[in-house]
Scaffold this motif. Structure first.
Motif, short mmCIF file in Angstrom:
data_model
loop_
_atom_site.label_atom_id
_atom_site.label_comp_id
_atom_site.label_asym_id
_atom_site.label_seq_id
_atom_site.Cartn_x
_atom_site.Cartn_y
_atom_site.Cartn_z
N GLN A 243 0.85 -1.20 0.00
CA GLN A 243 0.00 0.00 0.00
C GLN A 243 0.88 1.24 0.00
O GLN A 243 2.10 1.17 0.04
CB GLN A 243 -0.96 -0.05 1.18
N GLU A 244 0.25 2.40 -0.08
CA GLU A 244 0.98 3.62 -0.43
C GLU A 244 1.46 4.46 0.75
O GLU A 244 2.26 5.39 0.54
CB GLU A 244 0.11 4.50 -1.33
N LEU A 245 1.01 4.20 1.94
CA LEU A 245 1.42 4.98 3.10
C LEU A 245 2.65 4.37 3.77
O LEU A 245 2.78 3.16 3.85
CB LEU A 245 0.28 5.07 4.12
N TYR A 246 3.52 5.24 4.29
CA TYR A 246 4.69 4.76 5.04
C TYR A 246 4.44 5.07 6.52
O TYR A 246 4.68 6.17 7.01
CB TYR A 246 5.97 5.43 4.55
N TYR A 247 3.91 4.08 7.20
CA TYR A 247 3.45 4.29 8.57
C TYR A 247 4.54 4.63 9.58
O TYR A 247 4.28 5.39 10.52
CB TYR A 247 2.60 3.11 9.04
N PRO A 248 5.77 4.10 9.46
CA PRO A 248 6.79 4.53 10.43
C PRO A 248 6.98 6.06 10.45
O PRO A 248 7.10 6.65 11.54
CB PRO A 248 8.05 3.80 9.95
N LYS A 252 6.19 8.52 13.64
CA LYS A 252 7.20 9.45 14.17
C LYS A 252 6.64 10.86 14.25
O LYS A 252 6.90 11.59 15.22
CB LYS A 252 8.44 9.41 13.29
N ALA A 253 5.86 11.25 13.25
CA ALA A 253 5.25 12.58 13.27
C ALA A 253 4.26 12.71 14.43
O ALA A 253 4.20 13.75 15.10
CB ALA A 253 4.54 12.85 11.95
N ILE A 254 3.50 11.65 14.68
CA ILE A 254 2.56 11.65 15.81
C ILE A 254 3.31 11.77 17.13
O ILE A 254 2.94 12.57 18.01
CB ILE A 254 1.68 10.39 15.77
N ILE A 255 4.36 11.00 17.29
CA ILE A 255 5.17 11.06 18.53
C ILE A 255 5.74 12.45 18.72
O ILE A 255 5.75 13.00 19.84
CB ILE A 255 6.29 10.01 18.49
N ASP A 256 6.22 13.06 17.63
CA ASP A 256 6.84 14.38 17.73
C ASP A 256 5.86 15.46 18.20
O ASP A 256 6.29 16.51 18.70
CB ASP A 256 7.43 14.79 16.37
N THR A 257 4.56 15.23 18.03
CA THR A 257 3.58 16.19 18.53
C THR A 257 3.38 16.11 20.04
O THR A 257 2.70 16.95 20.62
CB THR A 257 2.21 15.98 17.85
N GLY A 258 3.97 15.08 20.66
CA GLY A 258 3.77 14.87 22.09
C GLY A 258 2.55 14.03 22.42
O GLY A 258 2.19 13.90 23.60
N TYR A 259 1.94 13.46 21.42
CA TYR A 259 0.73 12.64 21.62
C TYR A 259 1.03 11.43 22.50
O TYR A 259 2.02 10.73 22.31
CB TYR A 259 0.23 12.18 20.26
N LEU A 278 -1.34 -8.82 12.19
CA LEU A 278 -1.50 -7.82 13.24
C LEU A 278 -0.17 -7.52 13.91
O LEU A 278 0.18 -6.35 14.17
CB LEU A 278 -2.53 -8.31 14.27
N LYS A 279 0.61 -8.55 14.19
CA LYS A 279 1.93 -8.35 14.78
C LYS A 279 2.81 -7.50 13.87
O LYS A 279 3.53 -6.61 14.31
CB LYS A 279 2.60 -9.71 15.05
N ASP A 280 2.76 -7.78 12.58
CA ASP A 280 3.53 -7.01 11.61
C ASP A 280 3.15 -5.53 11.67
O ASP A 280 4.02 -4.64 11.65
CB ASP A 280 3.28 -7.57 10.21
N ALA A 281 1.85 -5.26 11.76
CA ALA A 281 1.38 -3.88 11.81
C ALA A 281 1.85 -3.18 13.08
O ALA A 281 2.28 -2.03 13.04
CB ALA A 281 -0.14 -3.85 11.72
N PHE A 282 1.76 -3.87 14.20
CA PHE A 282 2.24 -3.27 15.45
C PHE A 282 3.72 -2.93 15.36
O PHE A 282 4.15 -1.84 15.79
CB PHE A 282 2.02 -4.24 16.62
N LEU A 283 4.52 -3.82 14.79
CA LEU A 283 5.95 -3.58 14.68
C LEU A 283 6.26 -2.41 13.75
O LEU A 283 7.18 -1.61 14.02
CB LEU A 283 6.66 -4.85 14.19
#
Length: 287
Positions: A243-248, A252-259, A278-283
């Motif tokens: 798929q087209e999104l790069y979730y890592p 990282k962007a979410i973490i950088d907001t302080g969320y 599911l494990k793959d997605a979590f990782l």
């Protein structure tokens, strides 16, 4: 497995035949399932409801996943038995298409939410989902005003019980005519309500389809986003290389907001072993 073969296999899976993959593989390297937990991980129950409920909860327990999304009071006793938190509750809404934008729904919704909010609080939970409803020919500005009028009636009650009401953003492909289909519309609703107890459930899958520019939107409007959902685009399947999104990068962007809230997996697995998917997605999200 060669990339082109894997893509072909996944394409067959989306046509109704199961794709096969049995190990969590991140960037070509097998990894043991060990989480850093910089992200608070959750998963939406409905995506895995073909797995027996007790078995699924026990599996989450073994994996160290501590939360489940989109559960109601009937689910909570068993979840508590396994030490699984309800990270996004539901059960007060009428439907996805009948929501707060239509005043004719307000009486029922106000009753439903004033009954559910104490249940959520008493169970030790925080988040309760809500929906705008469909336009049905209604102007977006009128719908916004209607949402403000209705939700304002329950916000003091939600604040009193420390419950956060969260309206989910949807796309027009999967949910044609749904009104809350724009980050800007949702943010304006948050601003008009003016309560820290009203947020947006930012579904990354939906917003990639509807408007794109995911990371910039998160950086700009993160203070209005109280929860996140994931899935692969297109297809709402695994968040891997098909798929087209790069979730890592998104995580990282979410973490950088302080969320510090939860990110819930909401994809429909096509692998033979859904737990491995599911494990793959979590990782991939565990940056």
């Amino acid at each position: 497995m060669q990339r082109r073969n894997f893509i072909a296999t996944a394409a067959i899976g989306t046509a109704g035949l199961a794709a096969s993959k049995v190990t969590a593989n991140i960037d070509g390297n097998n990894k043991d399932f060990e989480l850093k937990n910089n992200i608070s991980h959750s998963v939406c129950r409905w995506c895995f409801d073909d797995i027996p409920w007790d078995d699924f909860l026990a599996t989450l327990n073994k994996l160290g996943i501590k939360a489940l999304d989109l559960t109601g009071p009937e689910d909570w006793p068993l979840m508590k038995k396994y030490g699984i938190h309800a990270s996004m509750c539901w059960g007060a809404e009428i439907s996805l298409v009948e929501g707060w934008n239509d005043p004719k729904n307000h009486e029922v919704l106000i009753k439903n939410y004033t009954e559910m909010i104490p249940k959520v609080a008493d169970a030790g939970y925080t988040n309760l989902i809500c929906f705008s409803g469909n336009r049905n020919g209604m102007n977006d500005y009128v719908g916004l005003e209607n949402c403000v009028a209705g939700l304002s009636k329950i916000m003091p009650f939600a604040e009193k019980h420390n419950v956060v009401i969260q309206m989910e953003l949807f796309n027009q492909v999967n949910h044609p005519d749904y009104m809350c289909d724009s980050s800007l519309w949702g943010v304006e609703l948050c601003r008009r309500l003016g309560s820290d107890n009203f947020k947006l459930l930012f579904d990354i899958y939906h917003m990639q389809i509807q408007e794109g520019d995911i990371i910039r939107t998160i950086k700009k409007y993160h203070q209005y986003f109280g929860h996140y959902h994931t899935a692969g685009v297109p297809g709402r399947n695994e968040i891997d290389e098909t798929q087209e999104l790069y979730y890592p990068a998104i995580m990282k962007a979410i973490i950088d907001t302080g969320y510090e809230g939860y990110v819930a997996q909401e994809f429909i697995a096509t692998w033979d072993d859904k737990i491995e998917a599911l494990k793959d997605a979590f990782l991939r999200c565990d940056v």
